[in-house]
Enzyme design. Structure first.
Site, short mmCIF file in Angstrom:
data_model
loop_
_atom_site.label_atom_id
_atom_site.label_comp_id
_atom_site.label_asym_id
_atom_site.label_seq_id
_atom_site.Cartn_x
_atom_site.Cartn_y
_atom_site.Cartn_z
CG HIS A 42 -17.79 15.27 5.69
ND1 HIS A 42 -16.60 15.09 5.37
CD2 HIS A 42 -18.57 15.77 4.29
CE1 HIS A 42 -16.21 15.38 4.19
NE2 HIS A 42 -17.48 15.85 3.73
CG ASP A 85 -19.02 -8.98 -4.15
OD1 ASP A 85 -19.70 -9.14 -3.08
OD2 ASP A 85 -18.35 -9.66 -4.87
#
Length: 465
Positions: free
Chosen positions: A168, A387
């Site tokens: 992060h 996807d």
């Protein structure tokens, strides 16, 4: 849950990046060094059983993912690097194709043949995900010696679980999902990604901040994370119609100060803030703090591109007395949230950065404020469009890292429209009250009792399913 790791490799950019690349971490990056790796979990169901058989799975799924990852890393090569710091304690992310210590992205393959996709969607906690998402309780500071991105792909009985851990201190949610959509784009057959990342961190902030980091301590010298309260996690699914209801209620009173109508985000988060505060049973005079980690790309002057790769978030804090939230309608909390967000402009951002640079403070969990409700992630991230070639995810979740009392993560709802999924962590007795609140869930009282009696439901904005 029986999970077996079958392989561990490292993926580097397919085409070597020439020379040594160094990017100084900015004032937007550094406060998150003491956070844990940011974990994401995506679950896919395969319609064709042949896709789950060896060697089809290895060749058509695993190798396809690794090949696509190598191509995507040609543009996102910082993720294949490591954290480093110079002699003055200035942190950077660096990539050097000739440095053998920089091993690229760690890629784990695992199998859990007795676990189905359904098994991983019926619960709303994260305990069942811990073995499927790597780097539990690993701090971003450990990126000095660990990969900046770790991916675990687990073959299930009827699908695939993908757990990821991102450092992060290197990137925020916007950059994370830009990378994920780009990787998926390559796996679907694109030769190049559609949107190049903007990699020059110096354009965001180029002040050298020298840090001598040690483990955060409280005033008594004890580790602040030593004894956190016992928390439970729930996933609340607010449907399209529930969001419209919450937003219309917040906007039913026309502001007298001429401010703009409340947004979906302002309406929903203030709705949650108000009802969590009520469930906590605070005294009227107790202060409760609302915190949002806001994207500053379009707030700074000059604005940074949406494709900026790194952290461009800043915590916005605001608060009020619990009694005021309870006594007023939904427009009160929404107004408090709106004023804090609108007021966080370029001038405020610069002032905050300058103040931090004079006296750096590394975030720890309690910094979110008293009796807090804090918001991470965003429903504007198109998480259900990731996807890889076998369809959209069944669900998208956060892992168990970076959760504290009152922390919530917002995700786009799979149902579409403006539906939003809310993951939130609270003390057990507070969560129990929240689950039974007909006003919070937008239910009639008898519906709450009936749905709760069914047991393992996931709380929904207009019912428990």
């Amino acid at each position: 849950m029986k999970i077996k790791i079958t392989s561990k490799t490292h993926v580097k950019p397919c085409k070597p990046i020439l020379g040594k690349k160094q990017f100084q971490l900015t004032t937007f990056d550094l406060p998150y060094l003491a956070f844990y790796y940011n974990q994401k979990f995506l679950l896919y169901k395969f319609q064709n059983p042949l896709d789950l058989e060896e060697p089809t799975f290895q060749n058509d799924v695993v190798e396809k993912l690794k090949d696509g990852l190598g191509t995507a890393l040609e543009d996102f090569y910082q993720l294949a690097g490591k954290l480093a710091k110079d002699d003055e304690g200035v942190f950077r992310v660096e990539y050097d194709a000739d440095d053998e210590e920089i091993n690229g992205v760690e890629f784990l393959v695992a199998e859990a043949p007795d676990v189905s996709v359904h098994d991983l969607t019926v619960g709303d906690g994260t305990a069942q995900l811990e073995e499927l998402v790597p780097y539990n309780k690993i701090s971003n500071l450990e990126g000095l010696s660990r990969p900046l991105l770790v991916i675990q792909v687990t073959l299930l009985k009827d699908g695939l679980a993908m757990g990821l851990a991102f450092n992060h201190a290197v990137l925020d949610g916007t950059a994370t999902w830009h990378f994920m959509s780009s990787w998926a784009e390559i796996c679907r057959g694109a030769k190049t990604i559609s949107t190049q990342p903007f990699l020059d961190r110096a354009k965001a902030r180029d002040t050298r901040v020298k840090l001598d980091l040690t483990s955060p301590k409280d005033p008594n010298g004890e580790d602040v994370a030593a004894a956190p309260p016992h928390l439970v996690e729930k996933l609340f699914k607010f449907s399209d119609s529930a969001i419209h209801t919450i937003k219309s209620r917040a906007n039913s009173v026309i502001p007298s100060d001429g401010s703009k109508p409340f947004s979906t985000f302002q309406s929903l988060t203030s709705h949650i803030w108000r009802h969590v505060t009520l469930a906590r049973g605070l005294k009227p005079e107790d202060i409760t703090v609302f915190t949002v980690f806001a994207d500053c790309r379009r707030r700074v002057d000059p604005p940074m591109p949406e494709s900026y790769f790194g952290n461009m978030i800043q915590a916005i804090f605001t608060g009020t007395a619990a009694g005021l939230l309870a006594a007023h309608g939904p427009e009160f909390g929404a107004s408090v949230v709106q004023k804090a967000i609108v007021g966080h402009d370029a001038r405020v951002i610069d002032a905050r950065n300058e103040e931090w640079e004079k006296s750096p403070k590394i975030f720890v969990f309690k910094d979110a404020g008293m009796n807090c409700v804090a918001v991470g992630s965003s429903p504007r991230f198109k998480v259900y469009e990731v996807d890889f070639g076998w369809g959209k995810p069944e669900t998208v979740r956060s892992g168990s890292n970076n959760r504290f009392n009152g922390m919530m993560y917002l995700y786009q709802g799979k149902a579409g429209g403006v539906s939003i999924d809310v993951e939130i962590s609270l003390e057990a007795h507070v969560m129990e009250k929240l689950e039974k609140s007909k006003e919070f869930l937008l239910l009639e009282e008898e519906e709450v009792g009936k749905k709760l009696s069914n047991g393992n439901g996931v709380a929904n904005g207009n019912g428990l399913v």
